[in-house]
Design an enzyme around this catalytic site. Structure first.
Site, PDB file in Angstrom:
ATOM      1  N   GLU A 261     -14.099   1.680  -7.701  1.00 42.90           N
ATOM      2  CA  GLU A 261     -12.706   1.982  -7.376  1.00 42.90           C
ATOM      3  C   GLU A 261     -11.947   2.228  -8.665  1.00 42.90           C
ATOM      4  O   GLU A 261     -12.122   1.491  -9.642  1.00 42.90           O
ATOM      5  CB  GLU A 261     -12.001   0.818  -6.658  1.00 42.90           C
ATOM      6  CG  GLU A 261     -12.396   0.552  -5.243  1.00 42.90           C
ATOM      7  CD  GLU A 261     -11.570  -0.603  -4.637  1.00 42.90           C
ATOM      8  OE1 GLU A 261     -10.531  -0.971  -5.235  1.00 42.90           O
ATOM      9  OE2 GLU A 261     -11.980  -1.116  -3.592  1.00 42.90           O
ATOM     10  N   GLU A 309      -2.956   3.688   3.284  1.00 42.51           N
ATOM     11  CA  GLU A 309      -3.319   2.811   4.401  1.00 42.51           C
ATOM     12  C   GLU A 309      -2.114   1.932   4.729  1.00 42.51           C
ATOM     13  O   GLU A 309      -1.810   0.989   4.014  1.00 42.51           O
ATOM     14  CB  GLU A 309      -4.539   1.975   4.026  1.00 42.51           C
ATOM     15  CG  GLU A 309      -5.767   2.813   3.707  1.00 42.51           C
ATOM     16  CD  GLU A 309      -6.877   1.992   3.091  1.00 42.51           C
ATOM     17  OE1 GLU A 309      -7.543   1.253   3.834  1.00 42.51           O
ATOM     18  OE2 GLU A 309      -7.062   2.075   1.865  1.00 42.51           O
ATOM     19  N   LYS A 312      -2.310  -2.128   5.012  1.00 44.35           N
ATOM     20  CA  LYS A 312      -2.792  -2.994   3.945  1.00 44.35           C
ATOM     21  C   LYS A 312      -1.742  -4.040   3.622  1.00 44.35           C
ATOM     22  O   LYS A 312      -0.537  -3.775   3.632  1.00 44.35           O
ATOM     23  CB  LYS A 312      -3.121  -2.179   2.686  1.00 44.35           C
ATOM     24  CG  LYS A 312      -4.365  -1.318   2.820  1.00 44.35           C
ATOM     25  CD  LYS A 312      -4.949  -0.960   1.479  1.00 44.35           C
ATOM     26  CE  LYS A 312      -5.644  -2.151   0.854  1.00 44.35           C
ATOM     27  NZ  LYS A 312      -6.355  -1.816  -0.386  1.00 44.35           N
ATOM     28  N   GLU A 318      -0.011  -1.292  -2.794  1.00 46.26           N
ATOM     29  CA  GLU A 318      -1.307  -1.314  -2.110  1.00 46.26           C
ATOM     30  C   GLU A 318      -1.390  -0.253  -1.015  1.00 46.26           C
ATOM     31  O   GLU A 318      -2.487   0.177  -0.649  1.00 46.26           O
ATOM     32  CB  GLU A 318      -1.561  -2.695  -1.507  1.00 46.26           C
ATOM     33  CG  GLU A 318      -1.782  -3.795  -2.519  1.00 46.26           C
ATOM     34  CD  GLU A 318      -3.068  -3.598  -3.301  1.00 46.26           C
ATOM     35  OE1 GLU A 318      -4.072  -3.188  -2.693  1.00 46.26           O
ATOM     36  OE2 GLU A 318      -3.059  -3.836  -4.520  1.00 46.26           O
TER      37      GLU A 318
END
Length: 350
Positions: A261, A309, A312, A318
């Site tokens: 990542e 997303e 999250k 995030e």
């Protein structure tokens, strides 16, 4: 601009994708993480098609979702297949459970799905971390029993905090005792250590000790490591090379690092902006083909993440690492939409 919860972050995050798509073609060392913690994401077949149309050759997923696995059949996309953290202790305790996991999540799909690695957990903490190695060993045995020994490598994804004394990079050593056994296991099997590397967070929490240019691969900072004489012009290289130093000290110098990542948020916090996200991702993709000062050569790297997303947890950043809009609707900002995802392929990226 008024912020509608869950929408404005997606808009910002999607803007970096034009840079990404424009330089990605032919860069075999780059993949993208396909996180699925959202309630507005495209269906798996559309996602796979978007990977293909964008020239993205590798994908990482965090759990063995059967719908994603079916969608990947015949796609040629290389896959990092994740084991959820909640299954680690069961895999460690039972060879039968490991065999069942392989028969359920691997055997029905391989080789139609190009599974390259199985990642036993992601950033595992606390007592569960002690179960990573036996879980890896049991999965390795289960793969061999299924006739897949050596075909799929078993590893785990770690945060950089498994390394202490990461500056200068030559001082890197594993801070967690369980990492020594994992490193030796990887050296024996020929699997890489999957490592999540985020200059963004190091910069954010440095209280001004790290320059933004150094974190974004921009000129202006040069650091010499007195321990090995190597010169560092960006934080990413220094972070990766600290992991290599730790592997060497664990008698596992042969183990390569895969960056599982790396990314930069486009909204929601310190230095989180569309411009910085564009700059980081573009420079990351250009850079990893040459490797690090300690280990020159292509460095396999996965950008985080394909989509924002919206479910999250944690800080707003995030939810703002995505390269594409989740929505397929052409009604929000029509000029930005293309196909099933959203990409900005022109003006503001130049």
């Amino acid at each position: 601009m008024a912020v509608v919860q869950g929408f404005a972050p997606m808009l910002a995050g999607a803007l970096i994708v034009g840079v990404f798509v424009s330089i990605l073609t032919g860069v075999e060392s780059i993949g993208v993480c396909n996180g699925m913690t959202g309630d507005d994401l495209p269906p798996p077949r559309d996602v796979v098609q978007l990977y293909k149309s964008s020239g993205i050759s590798n994908m990482r997923i965090y759990n063995p979702d059967s719908h994603v696995m079916e969608a990947l059949r015949g796609s040629g996309i290389g896959l990092v297949l994740g084991v959820i953290n909640g299954d680690i202790q069961g895999l460690a305790a039972s060879q039968a459970f490991a065999a069942s996991w392989v028969q359920t999540n691997v055997r029905p799909f391989y080789p139609d799905v190009k599974i390259m690695y199985i990642a036993v957990g992601n950033e595992v903490e606390d007592g569960v971390a002690q179960s990573i190695l036996p879980a890896m060993q049991n999965l390795e045995g289960a793969l061999a029993a299924a006739g897949l020994g050596g075909a799929i490598k078993v590893s785990t994804c770690v945060r950089l905090d498994v390394v202490t004394y990461s500056f200068p990079p030559s001082m890197g050593t594993f801070a967690k005792p369980y990492m020594a056994g994992i490193a030796l296991f990887l050296a024996t099997t020929g699997a890489p250590l999957l490592t999540n590397v985020y200059p963004y967070f190091a910069y954010k929490y440095s209280h001004g000790d790290i320059s933004l240019n150094y974190a974004l691969f921009l000129p202006g900072t040069t650091v010499r490591d007195a321990g090995n004489g190597l010169i560092y012009t960006n934080l990413f290289d220094a972070m990766v090379d600290s992991v290599y130093a730790a592997l060497e000290k664990a008698d596992a110098a042969s183990v390569r690092v895969v960056v599982s990542e790396s990314g930069w948020p486009s909204a929601g916090g310190t230095a989180a902006s569309v411009q910085n996200a564009q700059t980081y991702v573009q420079n990351l993709i250009k850079h990893v083909g040459q490797g690090t000062p300690k280990r020159p050569g292509p460095l396999e790297t996965y950008v985080f993440a394909m989509f924002n997303e919206n479910q999250k947890s944690g800080e707003l950043t995030e939810r703002n690492f995505g390269l594409f809009y989740p929505s397929k609707s052409p009604d929000i900002v029509p000029k930005l939409y293309r196909g099933y995802g959203t990409s900005l392929l022109s003006s503001s990226l130049t």
